[in-house]
Design an enzyme around this catalytic site. Structure first.
Site, short mmCIF file in Angstrom:
data_model
loop_
_atom_site.label_atom_id
_atom_site.label_comp_id
_atom_site.label_asym_id
_atom_site.label_seq_id
_atom_site.Cartn_x
_atom_site.Cartn_y
_atom_site.Cartn_z
N ILE A 29 0.81 -1.47 0.16
CA ILE A 29 0.07 0.48 0.26
C ILE A 29 0.83 1.81 -0.15
O ILE A 29 0.17 1.93 -0.68
CB ILE A 29 -1.12 0.55 1.27
CG1 ILE A 29 -2.22 -1.08 1.30
CG2 ILE A 29 -1.85 1.09 0.96
CD1 ILE A 29 -2.90 -1.07 0.15
N CYS A 47 8.43 -0.88 7.71
CA CYS A 47 7.20 -0.74 7.03
C CYS A 47 8.42 -1.11 5.58
O CYS A 47 9.27 -0.50 5.83
CB CYS A 47 6.53 0.25 6.35
SG CYS A 47 5.64 0.17 5.71
#
Length: 305
Positions: A74, A133
């Site tokens: 994403i 991340c």
């Protein structure tokens, strides 16, 4: 009147009314689930990763299914911290939702600015530092795999916020226990374990990666044994609480993480398949504790052997 089991758990100086939260990036800002259940009944929600400015994220495709899991790239798309504080947080606060603000930045200075900004807002229970991340070009893993870098971010945020600080661990750290200990020494109140691990999927008809970013973060049931092992290792390496994340889809999954040493858990990918997943996990944990006549906190770290 017969009362149910005691589901309250302590995560450092924060007491949650039960051990089931939702994982950042998998539950939006919580308001999206109004049509399904009252999210205030959960132990808490972790927001989508918040940045100083709004982010569009990575180009499509951004999600693909894999065996026993999902890959996502994403790219931390979000509305930005100002829009969250203005448009989302007041409603969450009014509804009594326990909000953990997950924040992401590309530098220590940006982390500090975000921590300082969120600290001014009533209705935030804790801060979760996303130093792990794998789906962004800057920031992300560069902090989470290095004990010195992770500690630097943690210490800098500790100086500017009164909020409990949770640091989200990367499974790609060479020694995740060393990262955890460094964060503990730098002032972290808890560790969230774990974030996704990088993976790749290829379309055999086109010979191209199935994700626009090429690689993505693997989550879902395939990740659970790794996450469970890391939670168990961290629980023996640090004195601060652990929040378990990775492939939790059922009450039994959550209970395994508690037994391994987690004080609470976060439900993530399961919410994509079932919007009620976190509620079902909570109901199952409550039923398990009632059946055995124990409190949720009695399960923490009780694995035998």
């Amino acid at each position: 009147m017969i009362s149910g089991p005691d589901l309250t758990v302590d995560v450092g100086r924060l007491t949650l009314h039960n051990p089931v939260l939702t994982a950042s990036g998998t539950f939006g800002y919580g308001l999206e689930y109004d049509d399904f259940f009252d999210v205030a009944t959960l132990g808490g929600i972790c927001t989508k990763g918040l940045s100083l400015e709004p982010r569009a994220g990575n180009p499509p495709d951004r999600i693909c299914e894999t065996a026993a899991g999902m890959l996502n790239a994403i790219g931390l798309a979000n509305v930005g911290v100002e829009a969250f504080c203005r448009d989302k947080l007041p409603t969450l606060r009014a509804r009594g939702v326990t909000v953990v603000a997950n924040i992401f930045a590309t530098s220590v200075e940006e982390f500090v600015e975000l921590a300082r900004r969120v600290d001014r807002e009533p209705g935030i229970a804790a801060l979760e530092l996303n130093v792990s991340c794998p789906n962004v070009a800057k920031g992300g893993l560069q902090f989470g795999v290095d004990p010195v870098a992770a500690a630097r971010v943690t210490a800098a945020c500790r100086e500017v916020t009164r909020l409990p600080i949770w640091v989200k661990m990367s499974p790609e750290a060479g020694d995740v226990r060393a990262v955890g200990r460094a964060c503990e020494e730098a002032g972290a109140d808890a560790l969230s374990a774990i974030n996704t691990i990088r993976g790749l999927a290829i379309d055999v008809e086109t010979w191209r990666p199935r994700l626009g970013n090429k690689t993505g973060g693997l989550s879902g049931p395939a990740l659970k044994p790794i996450a469970l092992r890391i939670v168990w290792e961290l629980a023996h390496a640090v004195k601060i609480p652990i929040i378990g994340i990775g492939g939790i889809a059922t009450a039994d999954d959550a209970i395994e993480f508690l037994l391994a040493g987690a004080s609470a858990v976060q439900v993530g990918t399961a919410s994509f398949a079932d919007p009620l997943a976190s509620k079902r996990v909570l109901d199952g944990v409550a039923a398990y504790c009632a059946r055995r006549g124990i409190a949720a906190r009695d399960l923490v770290g009780r694995m035998i052997g």
